[in-house]
Design a protein around this motif. Structure first.
Motif, mmCIF file in Angstrom:
data_model
loop_
_atom_site.group_PDB
_atom_site.id
_atom_site.type_symbol
_atom_site.label_atom_id
_atom_site.label_comp_id
_atom_site.label_asym_id
_atom_site.label_seq_id
_atom_site.Cartn_x
_atom_site.Cartn_y
_atom_site.Cartn_z
ATOM 1 N N LYS A 66 0.822 -1.208 0.000
ATOM 2 C CA LYS A 66 0.000 0.000 0.000
ATOM 3 C C LYS A 66 0.858 1.261 0.000
ATOM 4 O O LYS A 66 0.487 2.280 -0.590
ATOM 5 N N LYS A 67 1.997 1.189 0.664
ATOM 6 C CA LYS A 67 2.889 2.343 0.733
ATOM 7 C C LYS A 67 3.678 2.510 -0.556
ATOM 8 O O LYS A 67 3.912 3.631 -1.017
ATOM 9 N N HIS A 68 4.088 1.385 -1.148
ATOM 10 C CA HIS A 68 4.923 1.415 -2.339
ATOM 11 C C HIS A 68 4.317 0.536 -3.432
ATOM 12 O O HIS A 68 4.356 -0.695 -3.331
ATOM 13 N N PRO A 69 3.746 1.135 -4.466
ATOM 14 C CA PRO A 69 3.106 0.365 -5.536
ATOM 15 C C PRO A 69 4.102 -0.497 -6.297
ATOM 16 O O PRO A 69 5.317 -0.322 -6.181
ATOM 17 N N GLU A 70 3.571 -1.414 -7.085
ATOM 18 C CA GLU A 70 4.421 -2.391 -7.764
ATOM 19 C C GLU A 70 5.376 -1.752 -8.766
ATOM 20 O O GLU A 70 6.386 -2.358 -9.137
ATOM 21 N N GLU A 71 5.100 -0.522 -9.193
ATOM 22 C CA GLU A 71 6.025 0.167 -10.097
ATOM 23 C C GLU A 71 7.318 0.559 -9.392
ATOM 24 O O GLU A 71 8.343 0.795 -10.040
ATOM 25 N N ASN A 72 7.254 0.655 -8.040
ATOM 26 C CA ASN A 72 8.427 1.089 -7.266
ATOM 27 C C ASN A 72 9.117 -0.044 -6.516
ATOM 28 O O ASN A 72 10.311 0.059 -6.214
ATOM 29 N N LEU A 73 8.372 -1.094 -6.197
ATOM 30 C CA LEU A 73 8.934 -2.125 -5.322
ATOM 31 C C LEU A 73 8.411 -3.506 -5.707
ATOM 32 O O LEU A 73 7.215 -3.704 -5.890
ATOM 33 N N HIS A 74 9.328 -4.451 -5.813
ATOM 34 C CA HIS A 74 8.973 -5.848 -6.027
ATOM 35 C C HIS A 74 9.135 -6.568 -4.690
ATOM 36 O O HIS A 74 10.160 -6.417 -4.015
ATOM 37 N N ILE A 75 8.135 -7.338 -4.278
ATOM 38 C CA ILE A 75 8.136 -8.006 -2.970
ATOM 39 C C ILE A 75 8.227 -9.508 -3.161
ATOM 40 O O ILE A 75 7.473 -10.093 -3.949
ATOM 41 N N LEU A 76 9.136 -10.125 -2.425
ATOM 42 C CA LEU A 76 9.245 -11.582 -2.423
ATOM 43 C C LEU A 76 9.053 -12.077 -0.990
ATOM 44 O O LEU A 76 9.852 -11.772 -0.104
ATOM 45 N N VAL A 77 7.982 -12.827 -0.765
ATOM 46 C CA VAL A 77 7.752 -13.448 0.540
ATOM 47 C C VAL A 77 8.321 -14.867 0.466
ATOM 48 O O VAL A 77 7.793 -15.714 -0.246
ATOM 49 N N ALA A 78 9.416 -15.121 1.182
ATOM 50 C CA ALA A 78 10.088 -16.416 1.103
ATOM 51 C C ALA A 78 9.140 -17.534 1.540
ATOM 52 O O ALA A 78 8.434 -17.401 2.540
ATOM 53 N N LYS A 79 9.162 -18.631 0.811
ATOM 54 C CA LYS A 79 8.193 -19.709 1.046
ATOM 55 C C LYS A 79 8.829 -21.063 1.364
ATOM 56 O O LYS A 79 8.170 -21.935 1.924
#
Length: 458
Positions: A36-49
């Protein structure tokens, strides 16, 4: 749960790593708030699984290697899709912070930080110094011995009774060795931030999550806590965290209370009462489950070390020294752990404790201890305080010599430390990141808001 996004514009990758017994769902609120703070254009998120559930029993190094493989595959996948990652950040929750510290050492040793700039390294309620309860008497080591043997390889590492490879030292001590690849990598991040619960953390108490040799919050009623404005009396002001009305009276109160409890059987009654009367069935179930999970973990470790689990350990086994029933089981473990009470060094005996001989074999302290001078400079919070007297009113915890060395080495790297005061929940370890959607845990949103508003560099 997918927060990665499909934009090819983002050049910043942030990896989230969960804790012991954990899974990606525990990080839902963290990932959602970050997105919500950083849209996908600015940040890629990887949740380790790949290190979820009982796999977290298998040891910090294996968890770190799994996370490394996941990151490398993600970066390659993004590159094929035309998305070039130039900046990297880590967020570790609980044990995940230690797994992340191991992972960054491997990544840097493989040259990744020569191509990608490390930006943020953040931990929430991470036991940087292990989970050994600061106790000195032989009769007080029951939990340190028992707890270390209930969580397979991870338990031995958290209680620091392991010997990592050919170093003869616990893995956590190697993680904090100034000459290790892990400290070298950690130092490269633009910002290192930690958040540590001051009360009601049944899994990892303040001294270890805050990397501190003192704990002024043992009895909050004895101190006046100051907070950062705008964060609902949840984020403690690290420059002036506490104030005492009468330092001599407070010091006497601290010492008289805790020295009495450490020297008498009455001081151990809460633990004995919990073990013998309140939770015998839960303890039995916990121990049985621990034995089963440890056997399974040992089997996985053997297959893992043979390269039969989809990852080749030799690929990550670089030289580490530069110069040389989940919820029920977790609840029982936390209840037992929180039943312990810390012990303190008598004023003026810090040097004696630092040079004391190692305990007899079998106790939860490694035989590889060496003499160490207790650092005289304070932790990062204490260094920046404008009230230079508060830390002298708090007794030094009865930590192990190697833990004092770890504090010194980690503080030399530099951390921005923020104590957290969760008021509403009796389980602040879960609340600090709002691990589940419960109203009682929603103060975690305030913690995350502070992190994103004040600490996270995009």
């Amino acid at each position: 749960m997918d927060y990665t996004g499909i934009s090819r514009e983002a050049q910043h990758l942030c990896i989230l790593v969960h804790g012991l017994w954990g899974n990606p769902v525990h990080l839902r609120t963290v990932a959602d708030t970050l997105r919500k703070k950083h849209p996908e254009e600015n940040l890629h998120i990887l949740v380790a699984k790949r290190n979820s559930g009982s796999f977290t029993y298998d040891g910090i190094e294996r968890g770190g290697e799994r996370v490394c493989q996941e990151i490398e595959e993600e970066i390659k996948k993004l590159a094929k899709a035309g998305q070039k990652i130039k900046r990297l950040s880590f967020v570790g929750y609980s044990l995940g912070g230690l797994v992340a510290r191991y992972a960054v050492g491997l990544l840097d040793s493989k040259g990744l930080f020569n191509k990608i700039e490390p930006i943020n390294f953040t931990t929430f309620a991470t036991p940087h110094l292990g989970v050994r309860t600061p106790l000195r008497g032989w009769h007080n080591h029951i939990w340190n011995v028992l707890g270390a043997r209930t969580l397979s390889a991870s338990g031995r590492q958290l209680f620091t009774i392991d010997k990592f490879r050919d170093t003869g030292k616990p893995l956590l001590e190697i993680l904090a060795d100034p000459e290790s690849i892990f400290i070298k990598a950690l130092a490269k991040f633009q910002r290192r931030t930690l958040y540590a619960n001051i009360i009601n953390d049944r899994s990892a108490v303040y001294y270890t999550t805050g990397i501190s040799r003192t704990d002024p919050y043992t009895d909050p009623s004895n101190v006046k806590i100051t907070y950062i404005k705008g964060y609902s009396n949840v984020i403690v002001d690290p420059t002036v965290p506490v104030a005492f009305s009468d330092s001599e009276e407070t010091e006497s109160t601290f010492y008289s209370r805790f020295l009495r409890s450490s020297q008498t059987t009455l001081g151990r009654l809460p633990f004995l009462f919990a073990v013998c009367i309140l939770i015998p069935i839960g303890v039995c179930a916990f121990l049985i489950n621990s034995a089963v999970q440890s056997l399974r973990s040992n089997r996985r470790i053997k297959l893992y070390e043979q390269g039969l689990t989809g990852i080749q350990p030799s690929y990550y086994r670089v030289p580490v020294l530069i110069t040389g029933m989940r919820e029920a089981v977790e609840d029982v473990y936390e209840n037992l752990n929180s039943a312990q009470s810390h012990e303190y060094l008598v004023a003026g005996t810090e040097d004696d404790a630092a040079h004391e001989e190692p305990p007899s074999p079998g106790l939860a302290r490694p035989a590889s201890w060496k003499s160490v001078e207790i650092p005289q400079d304070m932790t990062s919070i204490e260094k920046t305080t404008t009230n230079e007297t508060w830390q002298h009113d708090v007794p030094t915890l009865a930590l192990a010599p190697y833990q004092f060395r770890m504090i010194q080495a980690l503080d030399d790297v530099g951390w921005r430390k923020f104590p957290v005061h969760i008021h509403k929940a009796r389980h602040s370890h879960a609340a600090i990141i709002m691990r589940s959607e419960k109203p009682s845990l929603d103060e975690g949103k305030i913690v995350l808001a502070h992190w994103l508003d004040e600490e996270f560099i995009i």
